[in-house]
Motif scaffolding. Structure first.
Motif: not given
Length: 657
Positions: A336-340, A391-393, A326-330
């Motif tokens: 934007r975000g950590d290690f985006h 994110a899953h893919r 969920e975090e990676v999807q956002k």
């Protein structure tokens, strides 16, 4: 049921027919229906021998029996009578204890078709046991004049319908281990205590941005990704897999237990790990901000997704961050975000790899997953229908890359010609043509078609066309059923569904023993230790075992999911729903409830307004009076009238009249 002599061998001559006429008895395995009559499969007979209800002579499903033959004229229905039970398939059964105050016996009712009668328990043996408990019972005798066998209770799992009861009774039913022997736990603790490593022999990757991406409730993290830019047009991407084989030494008690289990099992609300938790959730798990040992695939990739260079070997890593999907999807959506930047670059490469894979003929089946949430008491409280997102893919594509490239590395010489190295492959055979032909016939009335000459492309086109349609889930399930089952083998035939010539499972050694085998073999080749190799037959037997245990676990997981779904749906009794017809039998219609993507049943005799019978093609029913036809995939309205948790069965009322 008509009888025919086997025709596939022309050696069945007149003498064989005469010999058959002289047969008075035969031996075979018995299959008993829920109605009590049975069939016996006898070698040399094309058709099974019919056994009337009163002639089964206390046989139980799967028993090896001797039968006396009747009606032995060729071309006529052959009947038989069980005259001896040579070998019982089983004596222990799991069922629900029912106790009535006015009866001399309690009864254990078994709902999974392993036995067609109840097992009676004398009242004097019921002290300390309670009505509606789920129990393991053993048959002790079956007197000739008794309708049901007599048994004794040897284990109690708890009240029927409780989460813990259903988990452990199902594991027992499937013969799946759920507790580790004390000596195995002891051996695992010693490994953790020593924490030996060979860091000097490993490639140090601790200074490179690395992270894991897993479900929010994951306990074990067996894969991580790293990325760094080498120059204007080249990136280094690392796929790091927990080095489980370093800790689990071949031949150890821990290794033998992991092999016996062969994989972790995932029930809703409960997981049964392949390795003790002290290893799977701690030492082997790639937790952030900790030095971890891994087995890695490192690729140099240009901006077009071309792999310029590959490296495989042991590493030491240090994950910077644990992400959830969920975090990676956002982060992907918002950039934007950590290690985006790293995450978005990986996402961009995953899209390139997916596009190439589909172009090469990979079948893209992206099914909706049923996600059921449990409350504090482990009761189902909410149901979501979820599709995999980017994110899953992203993770899936890099795991496919590592699995494929490791397999190619072992299987091919420098020139690209096949090597003779032993390896364990994840194989997937071509689909059965007859099943594909049936699929074609089923979807045609719904307005879809299949080109059998260009099947993969046609299947992908079909999967695209059904997106968002009410019949999507049904057709996706039909496609899955038409496909061969993937399995493990040392004999490589490629992977049909993925269109990979070489493919192995390498990326989940915490939860799959097949991956541990793949790690060990690769390490032998990398370190020139091929003298440690066992025989090809040894690894083939391990492959067969892993395939068998995988199938067993999948079946158990599906059965438990059905229990949870039925328990959740029970709260909607009396409600009306839209459904899709997914199957027919001579006496029932199966309907997929669209709101839940769970199958229920309507009895043919309960459909009002007409008398419906199954058409000869088995894909439709027709009304005797009005001649109205219902096909597979037709949308209907139904009412939920019963949800039987014990039988894991949903009963519906047909409203579409």
């Amino acid at each position: 049921m008509p009888f025919y002599l086997e025709k596939k061998k022309k050696k069945y001559s007149i003498e064989k027919k005469i010999q058959y006429k002289n047969w008075s008895t035969a031996t075979g395995l018995i299959t008993i229906t829920s109605y009590g009559y049975a069939f016996v499969n006898v070698e040399g007979f094309q058709k099974e021998i019919f056994i009337p209800k009163k002639k089964t002579n206390r046989a139980i499903e799967g028993d090896l029996v001797r039968i006396k033959l009747k009606n032995k004229k060729l071309g006529k229905k052959i009947e038989g009578e069980v005259i001896k039970i040579i070998k019982r398939k089983r004596e222990n059964f799991i069922g629900i204890l029912k106790i009535q105050s006015n009866s001399k016996y309690g009864s254990v009712i078994v709902h999974n078709k392993t036995i067609h009668v109840n097992i009676d328990i004398p009242k004097k043996k019921l002290k300390g046991y309670y009505h509606n408990e789920k129990v393991l019972v053993r048959i002790i005798k079956w007197p000739k004049n008794f309708k049901n066998p007599l048994g004794e209770i040897i284990k109690v799992f708890g009240p029927s319908g409780e989460h813990k009861t259903e988990v452990y009774s199902l594991l027992e039913e499937y013969g799946l281990s759920y507790e580790f022997p004390k000596e195995v736990e002891k051996e695992a603790k010693k490994i953790v205590f020593k924490k030996n490593s060979d860091n000097n022999l490993r490639r140090d990757m601790r200074n490179i941005n690395t992270f894991t991406i897993d479900p929010f409730d994951a306990k074990d993290f067996d894969d991580a990704l790293s990325i760094r830019k080498l120059n204007a047009n080249t990136w280094e991407i690392g796929i790091h897999i927990s080095d489980v084989s370093y800790y689990v030494k071949e031949g150890s008690l821990l290794d033998k237990e992991a092999y016996t289990r062969a994989n972790s099992i995932y029930f809703i609300g409960k997981s049964i790990p392949m390795l003790p938790k002290i290893l799977s959730n701690d030492l082997c798990s790639l937790h952030p901000e900790k030095d971890k040992l891994s087995f890695s695939s490192i690729f140099n990739v240009d901006s077009k997704g071309k792999i310029l260079k590959s490296w495989f070997g042991k590493t030491i890593i240090r994950s910077n961050r644990r992400f959830t999907y969920e975090e990676v999807q956002k982060i992907i959506e918002n950039k934007r975000g950590d290690f985006h930047k790293d995450l978005y670059t990986l996402f961009s490469f995953s899209k390139i790899f997916t596009k190439k894979r589909l172009k090469n003929g990979s079948i893209y089946l992206d099914k909706v997953e049923i996600k059921i949430h449990l409350d504090e008491k482990k009761n189902p409280s909410k149901l979501d229908l979820e599709k995999n997102k980017e994110a899953h893919r992203l993770i899936e594509e890099f795991m496919l890359l590592a699995n494929r490239k490791v397999s190619e590395f072992v299987s091919l010489n420098l020139e690209g010609s096949p090597s003779k190295k032993t390896y364990i492959y994840r194989t997937h055979d071509k689909p059965d043509f007859q099943k594909i032909f049936v699929l074609k016939k089923i979807i045609e009335p719904l307005g879809y078609s299949l080109d059998l000459k260009n099947l993969k492309k046609s299947l992908n086109c079909l999967l695209t066309n059904i997106q968002g349609k009410s019949e999507q889930n049904m057709i996706e399930n039909l496609i899955l059923r038409s496909m061969s089952k993937a399995k493990y083998s040392t004999k490589n035939i490629g992977h049909y569904g993925l269109s990979f010539i070489y493919y192995s499972h390498f990326t989940s050694p915490i939860r799959r023993y097949s991956d541990i085998i793949a790690h060990r073999l690769l390490n032998y080749y990398l370190t020139n230790n091929e003298s440690k190799l066992k025989s090809l037959d040894f690894y083939e037997k391990q492959s067969v075992h892993c395939s068998y245990k995988e199938r067993l676990s999948i079946d158990a997981e599906r059965e438990f999911s059905k229990y949870i779904q039925v328990k959740y749906i029970k709260k909607f009794l009396g409600k009306e729903f839209d459904g899709i017809i997914t199957g027919f039998t001579d006496w029932s219609v199966f309907i997929d409830l669209l709101s839940f993507q769970t199958e229920g049943m309507v009895r043919l005799r309960d459909i009002g307004g007409d008398i419906y019978t199954l058409n000869s093609n088995n894909y439709s029913i027709i009304g005797k009076k009005k001649q109205k036809i219902y096909h597979l995939g037709d949308k209907v309205k139904v009412k939920l009238i019963d949800a039987n948790i014990e039988k894991k069965q949903i009963l519906l009322e047909w409203l579409d009249i």
